[in-house]
Design an enzyme around this catalytic site. Structure first.
Site, PDB file in Angstrom:
ATOM      1  N   TYR A 105       0.856  -1.203   0.000  1.00  0.00           N
ATOM      2  CA  TYR A 105       0.000   0.000   0.000  1.00  0.00           C
ATOM      3  C   TYR A 105       0.879   1.235   0.000  1.00  0.00           C
ATOM      4  O   TYR A 105       1.846   1.314   0.760  1.00  0.00           O
ATOM      5  CB  TYR A 105      -0.944   0.008   1.207  1.00  0.00           C
ATOM      6  CG  TYR A 105      -2.372   0.053   0.736  1.00  0.00           C
ATOM      7  CD1 TYR A 105      -2.859   1.227   0.150  1.00  0.00           C
ATOM      8  CD2 TYR A 105      -3.193  -1.055   0.776  1.00  0.00           C
ATOM      9  CE1 TYR A 105      -4.137   1.280  -0.368  1.00  0.00           C
ATOM     10  CE2 TYR A 105      -4.478  -1.004   0.264  1.00  0.00           C
ATOM     11  CZ  TYR A 105      -4.948   0.164  -0.305  1.00  0.00           C
ATOM     12  OH  TYR A 105      -6.204   0.219  -0.829  1.00  0.00           O
ATOM     13  N   GLU A 129      -0.387   4.895  -0.766  1.00  0.00           N
ATOM     14  CA  GLU A 129      -1.082   6.133  -1.153  1.00  0.00           C
ATOM     15  C   GLU A 129      -0.114   7.306  -1.095  1.00  0.00           C
ATOM     16  O   GLU A 129       0.708   7.394  -0.182  1.00  0.00           O
ATOM     17  CB  GLU A 129      -2.250   6.395  -0.192  1.00  0.00           C
ATOM     18  CG  GLU A 129      -3.448   5.527  -0.490  1.00  0.00           C
ATOM     19  CD  GLU A 129      -4.486   5.605   0.618  1.00  0.00           C
ATOM     20  OE1 GLU A 129      -4.209   6.212   1.669  1.00  0.00           O
ATOM     21  OE2 GLU A 129      -5.562   5.027   0.424  1.00  0.00           O
ATOM     22  N   ASP A 145      -5.601  13.186 -25.883  1.00  0.00           N
ATOM     23  CA  ASP A 145      -5.861  11.833 -25.387  1.00  0.00           C
ATOM     24  C   ASP A 145      -5.231  10.873 -26.398  1.00  0.00           C
ATOM     25  O   ASP A 145      -5.819  10.549 -27.425  1.00  0.00           O
ATOM     26  CB  ASP A 145      -7.369  11.593 -25.264  1.00  0.00           C
ATOM     27  CG  ASP A 145      -7.671  10.191 -24.740  1.00  0.00           C
ATOM     28  OD1 ASP A 145      -6.755   9.351 -24.735  1.00  0.00           O
ATOM     29  OD2 ASP A 145      -8.828   9.937 -24.355  1.00  0.00           O
ATOM     30  N   THR A 188      -3.164   5.297 -22.507  1.00  0.00           N
ATOM     31  CA  THR A 188      -3.228   3.967 -21.904  1.00  0.00           C
ATOM     32  C   THR A 188      -1.895   3.286 -22.204  1.00  0.00           C
ATOM     33  O   THR A 188      -1.198   3.669 -23.145  1.00  0.00           O
ATOM     34  CB  THR A 188      -4.358   3.115 -22.513  1.00  0.00           C
ATOM     35  OG1 THR A 188      -4.209   3.108 -23.933  1.00  0.00           O
ATOM     36  CG2 THR A 188      -5.723   3.651 -22.152  1.00  0.00           C
ATOM     37  N   LYS A 209      -2.166  -0.759 -25.197  1.00  0.00           N
ATOM     38  CA  LYS A 209      -2.545  -0.946 -26.605  1.00  0.00           C
ATOM     39  C   LYS A 209      -1.264  -1.199 -27.413  1.00  0.00           C
ATOM     40  O   LYS A 209      -0.527  -2.124 -27.081  1.00  0.00           O
ATOM     41  CB  LYS A 209      -3.371   0.246 -27.080  1.00  0.00           C
ATOM     42  CG  LYS A 209      -4.672   0.407 -26.265  1.00  0.00           C
ATOM     43  CD  LYS A 209      -5.569   1.480 -26.819  1.00  0.00           C
ATOM     44  CE  LYS A 209      -6.912   1.509 -26.135  1.00  0.00           C
ATOM     45  NZ  LYS A 209      -6.987   2.349 -24.941  1.00  0.00           N
ATOM     46  N   ARG A 267      -2.133  -3.308 -18.563  1.00  0.00           N
ATOM     47  CA  ARG A 267      -3.364  -2.530 -18.553  1.00  0.00           C
ATOM     48  C   ARG A 267      -3.187  -1.361 -17.596  1.00  0.00           C
ATOM     49  O   ARG A 267      -2.856  -1.563 -16.420  1.00  0.00           O
ATOM     50  CB  ARG A 267      -4.486  -3.455 -18.082  1.00  0.00           C
ATOM     51  CG  ARG A 267      -5.862  -3.089 -18.487  1.00  0.00           C
ATOM     52  CD  ARG A 267      -6.691  -4.326 -18.657  1.00  0.00           C
ATOM     53  NE  ARG A 267      -6.595  -4.769 -20.031  1.00  0.00           N
ATOM     54  CZ  ARG A 267      -7.254  -4.236 -21.046  1.00  0.00           C
ATOM     55  NH1 ARG A 267      -8.089  -3.228 -20.860  1.00  0.00           N
ATOM     56  NH2 ARG A 267      -7.098  -4.687 -22.268  1.00  0.00           N
TER      57      ARG A 267
HETATM   58  C1  LIG Z   1      -9.168   7.635 -26.812  1.00  0.00           C
HETATM   59  C2  LIG Z   1      -9.355   6.806 -25.582  1.00  0.00           C
HETATM   60  N1  LIG Z   1      -9.308   7.396 -24.376  1.00  0.00           N
HETATM   61  C3  LIG Z   1      -9.478   6.704 -23.240  1.00  0.00           C
HETATM   62  C4  LIG Z   1      -9.679   5.344 -23.272  1.00  0.00           C
HETATM   63  C5  LIG Z   1      -9.972   4.642 -21.967  1.00  0.00           C
HETATM   64  O1  LIG Z   1      -9.091   3.676 -21.608  1.00  0.00           O
HETATM   65  P1  LIG Z   1      -9.518   2.555 -20.527  1.00  0.00           P
HETATM   66  O2  LIG Z   1     -10.336   1.555 -21.258  1.00  0.00           O
HETATM   67  O3  LIG Z   1      -8.182   2.049 -20.035  1.00  0.00           O
HETATM   68  O4  LIG Z   1     -10.278   3.235 -19.440  1.00  0.00           O
HETATM   69  C6  LIG Z   1      -9.705   4.677 -24.490  1.00  0.00           C
HETATM   70  C7  LIG Z   1      -9.926   3.216 -24.539  1.00  0.00           C
HETATM   71  O5  LIG Z   1      -9.941   2.581 -25.522  1.00  0.00           O
HETATM   72  C8  LIG Z   1      -9.548   5.423 -25.685  1.00  0.00           C
HETATM   73  O6  LIG Z   1      -9.611   4.849 -26.894  1.00  0.00           O
END
Ligand SMILES: Cc1ncc(COP(=O)(O)O)c(C=O)c1O
Length: 423
Positions: free
Chosen positions: A54, A56, A200, A226, A229, A235
């Site tokens: 843990y 935090e 994003d 993320t 991918k 993950r």
């Molecule tokens: C553009 C985009 N943002 C955010 C996410 C969210 O990721 P997660 O599924 O890990 O929450 C995704 C997931 O595919 C995505 O394609």
């Protein structure tokens, strides 16, 4: 002391289910654009005893004792991420892409603030303002879309909406868009209206790491992503930002969006960033793009309409109506999976069908590239996909096509038959 028996002995029922999915992953061709195969080393880091701790807080400022080692692990992951992407600050604690976005929005905005992002039915993500997501319920989202002719982002509309609504934040980066995004143009529009520019990069972060897509970090205030991918890591989520946003972003992730950090996943992220910095990853990322281009071109040559005509990244959308007016993305996705090719249905721009039915499918090449497929196999695969859809009512033809799919899958499995780390 803890039980040290392997999973297969301790819980054979669960072990059998994992084994069953290994078989599924090995025996079908994996074309889901957001998936990949992780290495054995990644499984080791992700399944390590760091899960027990843990912690935090952040390195050097924890609410628990005994964090000396996890501090080092998190600092390693942060430093590797910063160096890989040229970022001033990295937060590696976000549990997922959605929580990376949640942490970023709440770190720098107030509930009710206006955000300009891409329409969800034209490539945006749930966290870009869907009414069923925290984002749509707590922020005022305004959406831009693609040009109906080119099916590429309509930058005139982005600028017009930005001036009309004066958003506090502009988002670029999508779940279903196949063209390179002009970061500098977005930056200029954000500057015109004094908005924070957030990218994003969940889908393209692996290509960015491998220098196969322009890097948004020099242009954006905040980049969320993320790690599971094309990046081929565990993950999880990631936030990169300018130093001036470091404190609010860290607070947005913890304690606002989530609690204790998942240290085993942070260790696996550190490994992923290290592997991405090696020259073979650069070659891998470029091969993903080459494979996607050949696959899309082959399908187009076979008569399939590709949204925006081509792809410049790891994925593309194709329009089922170009095969048959009646064919839906849902039917095509289910049929192809039965035939040994796994992908997903997806709305295409201006889709008259619901998101559950759709007129399109989304295809991505990170997994097949990891499995070793190259342009030659993309030609075979593209032809097979279109033939399966065209000849779906011809039982004899389908049998023969199914055999050819399984031959290709058997030749390029993501994992060897018996790999270490296997349950
Ligand atoms: C553009 C985009 N943002 C955010 C996410 C969210 O990721 P997660 O599924 O890990 O929450 C995704 C997931 O595919 C995505 O394609």
């Amino acid at each position: 002391m803890i039980d040290t028996r392997p999973l297969s002995e301790l819980d054979p029922e669960l072990a059998a289910l994992i084994e069953k999915d290994v078989t599924r992953q090995r025996s079908k061709i994996q074309l889901i654009a957001s998936e990949n195969f992780v290495s054995v080393a990644m499984m080791q880091a992700s399944g390590s005893v760091l899960s027990n701790k843990y912690s935090e807080g952040y390195p050097g400022r924890r609410y628990y004792e005994g964090c000396q080692v996890v501090d080092e692990v998190e600092n390693l992951a942060r430093e590797r991420a910063k160096s890989l992407f040229g970022a001033e600050h990295a937060n590696v604690q976000a549990h997922s892409g959605s929580q990376a976005n949640m942490g970023a929005y709440f770190g720098v905005l107030d509930p009710g603030d206006t955000i300009l992002g891409m329409r969800l039915d034209q490539g945006g993500h749930l966290t870009h303002g869907s009414p069923v997501s925290f984002s749509g319920q707590l922020f005022n989202f305004v959406a831009y879309g693609v040009d109906p002719e080119t099916e590429m982002i309509d930058m005139d509309e982005v600028r017009r909406l930005a001036h009309e609504h004066r958003p506090k934040m502009i988002i670029a980066g999508y779940s279903a868009y196949s063209r390179i995004i002009d970061w500098a143009q977005f930056r200029a529009i954000a500057d015109e209206v004094d908005a924070i520019f957030l990218v994003d990069a969940a889908h393209i972060i692996g290509l960015i790491a491998g220098r196969a897509h322009p890097n948004p970090v020099p242009h954006a205030d905040i980049v969320t992503a993320t790690t599971h991918k094309a990046l081929r890591g565990p993950r999880g989520g990631l936030v990169l930002c300018r130093e001036e946003f470091a404190k609010p972003i860290d607070k947005g992730v913890f304690p606002f969006a989530q609690g204790g950090s998942i240290n085993n996943q942070i260790a696996a992220k550190a490994l992923a960033f290290e592997l991405c910095a090696r020259p073979d990853f650069e070659e891998y990322a470029h091969q993903i793009v080459r494979n996607a281009a050949v696959l899309a071109d082959t399908m187009a040559d076979e008569g399939m309409r590709i949204v925006s005509q081509k792809t410049e990244n790891h994925m593309f959308l194709s329009d089922m109506r170009s095969i048959d007016e009646e064919l839906t993305g849902k039917e095509a996705g289910i049929l192809l999976d039965q035939m040994g090719i796994t992908l997903n249905r997806n709305s295409i721009p201006f889709d008259p069908r619901s998101p559950f039915v759709t007129s399109g499918i989304r295809i991505g090449t990170p997994s097949v590239t990891t499995a070793g497929m190259r342009q030659e196999q993309m030609v075979t695969l593209g032809t097979l996909i279109v033939q399966i859809l065209r000849q779906r009512n011809d039982e004899v033809a389908m049998k023969e096509l199914g055999t050819r799919v399984h031959e290709l899958a058997d030749e390029f499995p993501g994992y060897p038959e018996d790999f270490p780390g296997h349950v």
